[in-house]
Design an enzyme around this catalytic site. Structure first.
Site, short mmCIF file in Angstrom:
data_model
loop_
_atom_site.label_atom_id
_atom_site.label_comp_id
_atom_site.label_asym_id
_atom_site.label_seq_id
_atom_site.Cartn_x
_atom_site.Cartn_y
_atom_site.Cartn_z
CG ASP A 9 10.61 -1.86 -2.13
OD1 ASP A 9 10.29 -0.68 -2.35
OD2 ASP A 9 11.40 -2.50 -2.84
CG HIS A 21 5.49 6.97 0.94
ND1 HIS A 21 6.20 5.80 0.79
CD2 HIS A 21 6.01 7.84 0.04
CE1 HIS A 21 7.12 5.95 -0.15
NE2 HIS A 21 7.02 7.18 -0.63
CG LEU A 73 7.61 -4.81 19.23
CD1 LEU A 73 8.26 -6.04 18.59
CD2 LEU A 73 6.43 -4.34 18.36
C1 FPP Z 1 9.84 2.11 -0.09
O1 FPP Z 1 8.82 2.01 -1.07
C2 FPP Z 1 9.33 2.80 1.10
C3 FPP Z 1 9.86 3.91 1.66
C4 FPP Z 1 11.09 4.54 1.13
C5 FPP Z 1 9.23 4.58 2.82
C6 FPP Z 1 8.57 3.70 3.83
C7 FPP Z 1 7.79 4.57 4.74
C8 FPP Z 1 6.58 4.29 5.28
C9 FPP Z 1 5.90 2.97 5.14
C10 FPP Z 1 5.83 5.32 6.06
C11 FPP Z 1 6.57 5.94 7.20
C12 FPP Z 1 6.99 4.94 8.20
C13 FPP Z 1 7.16 5.16 9.52
C14 FPP Z 1 7.64 4.06 10.39
C15 FPP Z 1 6.87 6.44 10.16
P1 FPP Z 1 9.01 2.74 -2.46
O2 FPP Z 1 8.49 4.13 -2.35
O3 FPP Z 1 10.42 2.62 -2.90
O4 FPP Z 1 8.06 1.89 -3.39
P2 FPP Z 1 8.28 1.55 -4.93
O5 FPP Z 1 9.50 0.69 -5.00
O6 FPP Z 1 7.03 0.81 -5.28
O7 FPP Z 1 8.42 2.86 -5.66
#
Ligand code: FPP
Length: 217
Positions: free
Chosen positions: A2, A19, A113
């Site tokens: 997050d 992201h 892993l």
């Molecule tokens: C939450 O942060 C994160 C996500 C919904 C996406 C996570 C994805 C990645 C790290 C990249 C892709 C991963 C792989 C394994 C291919 P948020 O966007 O809700 O952050 P915020 O709460 O600050 O808005």
């Protein structure tokens, strides 16, 4: 994982840049887990609720998934990592799904892993699915181990440690059954800033905990 959106906002960038930076953290943390000989790592990459985000963000995330598997497959092989996924991956766009499936198939014989990606994953949906599968088989007297066996995570151990980045104090529909006795570690660090050092701090804190599983001291 997050905090990607907030990381981007702090820099005046569109969310997808957060992201992208978060994907860099995925690479580093997977390598760190290999080095630390961790047996299982589950990353919550996309929830069943994330579809309500703007189209451009959803497409961007699916594209990052495709890029990740395509670019990292060689290194995953070299590091003996076995890729898997939990969630309803049949609903992912075909390009991302095909790349993911290729990664899963090609690493299935690896013994290091286990890197498990939660994609279109929701824990309540997973539990309902498990009960429907048991009902279809005519099972009537359900044991705890039956439920575990019909979850996406069948065959995987329950997590010892759950790390949530960006300081949010909630579980957000993640592995609700499986984390019954997991140790929770919440850090204010945003996922793109999370590093091997932070992971080691989390593990050190875990090692200081006294896990009693409901027993007395
Ligand atoms: C939450 O942060 C994160 C996500 C919904 C996406 C996570 C994805 C990645 C790290 C990249 C892709 C991963 C792989 C394994 C291919 P948020 O966007 O809700 O952050 P915020 O709460 O600050 O808005």
């Amino acid at each position: 994982m997050d905090g990607n959106g907030r990381w981007a906002k702090k820099r005046g960038l569109p969310r997808i840049f957060g992201h992208k930076a978060g994907l860099g953290t995925v690479r580093k943390i997977v390598e760190a887990c290999v080095k630390l000989k961790i047996e299982h790592l589950t990353l919550y990459a996309f929830s069943t609720e994330n579809w309500i985000r703007p189209h451009s963000e959803v497409n961007g995330l699916m594209n990052l998934l495709k890029i990740y598997v395509r670019k990292e497959l060689k290194d995953l092989q070299k590091n003996n990592v076995r890729l898997s996924a939990i969630g309803d991956i049949s609903k992912l766009p075909s390009g991302a799904r095909a790349e993911l499936q290729k990664g899963i198939n090609e690493t299935s014989g690896n013994t290091g892993l286990g890197l498990n990606l939660a994609l279109n994953y929701g824990s309540r949906q997973e539990i309902v699915r498990a009960f429907n599968l048991m009902a279809e088989r005519g099972m009537r007297k359900i044991e705890e181990s039956d439920i575990s066996d019909f979850l996406y995570t069948a065959g995987m151990p329950d997590p010892d440690l759950l790390i949530r980045t960006s300081g949010e104090l909630r579980i957000s529909n993640f592995l609700l059954w499986q984390i019954a006795y997991s140790e929770l570690y919440i850090t204010p660090v945003l996922w793109p800033d999370f590093s091997e050092k932070h992971l080691i701090e989390a593990i050190a804190e875990y090692q200081r905990r006294d896990r009693r599983f409901g027993g007395a001291k």
